[in-house]
Design a protein around this motif. Structure first.
Motif, mmCIF file in Angstrom:
data_model
loop_
_atom_site.group_PDB
_atom_site.id
_atom_site.type_symbol
_atom_site.label_atom_id
_atom_site.label_comp_id
_atom_site.label_asym_id
_atom_site.label_seq_id
_atom_site.Cartn_x
_atom_site.Cartn_y
_atom_site.Cartn_z
ATOM 1 N N THR A 3 17.550 19.383 -96.497
ATOM 2 C CA THR A 3 17.219 20.354 -97.549
ATOM 3 C C THR A 3 16.712 21.659 -96.964
ATOM 4 O O THR A 3 17.038 22.737 -97.458
ATOM 5 N N LEU A 4 15.916 21.579 -95.906
ATOM 6 C CA LEU A 4 15.385 22.799 -95.290
ATOM 7 C C LEU A 4 16.485 23.721 -94.788
ATOM 8 O O LEU A 4 16.303 24.938 -94.748
ATOM 9 N N GLU A 5 17.614 23.164 -94.409
ATOM 10 C CA GLU A 5 18.720 23.979 -93.904
ATOM 11 C C GLU A 5 19.354 24.829 -95.000
ATOM 12 O O GLU A 5 20.091 25.760 -94.717
ATOM 13 N N ARG A 6 19.063 24.527 -96.255
ATOM 14 C CA ARG A 6 19.647 25.262 -97.368
ATOM 15 C C ARG A 6 18.865 26.536 -97.701
ATOM 16 O O ARG A 6 19.347 27.377 -98.441
ATOM 17 N N PHE A 7 17.644 26.643 -97.193
ATOM 18 C CA PHE A 7 16.824 27.818 -97.483
ATOM 19 C C PHE A 7 17.244 28.996 -96.604
ATOM 20 O O PHE A 7 17.740 28.810 -95.496
ATOM 21 N N PRO A 8 17.000 30.223 -97.094
ATOM 22 C CA PRO A 8 17.264 31.398 -96.258
ATOM 23 C C PRO A 8 16.426 31.343 -94.982
ATOM 24 O O PRO A 8 15.374 30.700 -94.938
ATOM 25 N N LYS A 9 16.877 32.049 -93.978
ATOM 26 C CA LYS A 9 16.174 32.072 -92.694
ATOM 27 C C LYS A 9 15.937 33.513 -92.248
ATOM 28 O O LYS A 9 16.572 34.439 -92.740
ATOM 29 N N ASN A 10 14.994 33.652 -91.327
ATOM 30 C CA ASN A 10 14.704 34.919 -90.665
ATOM 31 C C ASN A 10 14.465 36.059 -91.658
ATOM 32 O O ASN A 10 13.605 35.969 -92.516
ATOM 33 N N GLU A 11 15.266 37.121 -91.538
ATOM 34 C CA GLU A 11 15.064 38.304 -92.384
ATOM 35 C C GLU A 11 15.273 37.987 -93.863
ATOM 36 O O GLU A 11 14.554 38.492 -94.726
ATOM 37 N N ALA A 12 16.251 37.143 -94.152
ATOM 38 C CA ALA A 12 16.507 36.767 -95.551
ATOM 39 C C ALA A 12 15.296 36.037 -96.142
ATOM 40 O O ALA A 12 14.939 36.261 -97.302
ATOM 41 N N LEU A 13 14.634 35.196 -95.346
ATOM 42 C CA LEU A 13 13.433 34.498 -95.800
ATOM 43 C C LEU A 13 12.304 35.495 -96.046
ATOM 44 O O LEU A 13 11.586 35.405 -97.045
ATOM 45 N N GLU A 14 12.156 36.454 -95.150
ATOM 46 C CA GLU A 14 11.121 37.485 -95.319
ATOM 47 C C GLU A 14 11.376 38.325 -96.572
ATOM 48 O O GLU A 14 10.448 38.652 -97.311
ATOM 49 N N ASN A 15 12.636 38.666 -96.815
ATOM 50 C CA ASN A 15 12.986 39.422 -98.028
ATOM 51 C C ASN A 15 12.658 38.613 -99.279
ATOM 52 O O ASN A 15 12.157 39.160 -100.265
ATOM 53 N N TRP A 16 12.946 37.320 -99.251
ATOM 54 C CA TRP A 16 12.658 36.441 -100.376
ATOM 55 C C TRP A 16 11.160 36.416 -100.650
ATOM 56 O O TRP A 16 10.724 36.542 -101.790
#
Length: 131
Positions: A3-16
């Motif tokens: 499930t964790l692999e489905r979340f945004p990462k890096n910059e996309a996570l920061e934007n979220w």
């Protein structure tokens, strides 16, 4: 897929985190589905409670795993993996069924789609046999 692999990462996570929400296009309905950052925080704070693989391994009850072979959202390999994790499970694959077993929202028909009818009957039989 974890499930964790489905979340945004890096910059996309920061934007979220900064924006508080990001939108994902639903391939079937073409709707922009909001995903609020609070969901990610809740998941992170309760990761063991939301760990499907761990729950499958730990399940003491006989488990029915149902999956469509043409699921466009989740690979059938995920269902097969869960079945391997719990030998006390039954894997029921519905040939040519998609992620929603032929249903959609809102459902306006009087009859269930054939694949969803197959799944419903299988679930009822599974419950009756394992009470």
């Amino acid at each position: 897929v974890d499930t964790l692999e489905r979340f945004p990462k890096n910059e996309a996570l920061e934007n979220w985190k900064r924006e508080g929400v990001y939108y994902v296009l639903n391939g079937r309905t073409k709707q922009e589905m909001p995903h609020y950052y609070q969901f990610y925080e809740d998941f992170e704070n309760n990761v063991h409670r939301f760990d499907v693989e761990r729950a499958t391994e730990m399940a003491k009850a006989y488990v029915l795993i149902v999956h469509g072979t043409n699921d466009e959202s989740v690979s059938v390999k995920n269902a097969e993996h869960l079945h391997i994790l719990n030998p006390n499970s039954e894997l029921f694959l519905v040939e040519n069924a998609d992620h929603t077993f032929g249903s959609k929202e809102p459902w306006t028909e009087k009859e269930l789609p054939e694949n969803l009818k197959i799944v419903t009957e299988k679930c009822i039989d599974f419950i009756k046999q394992n009470i």
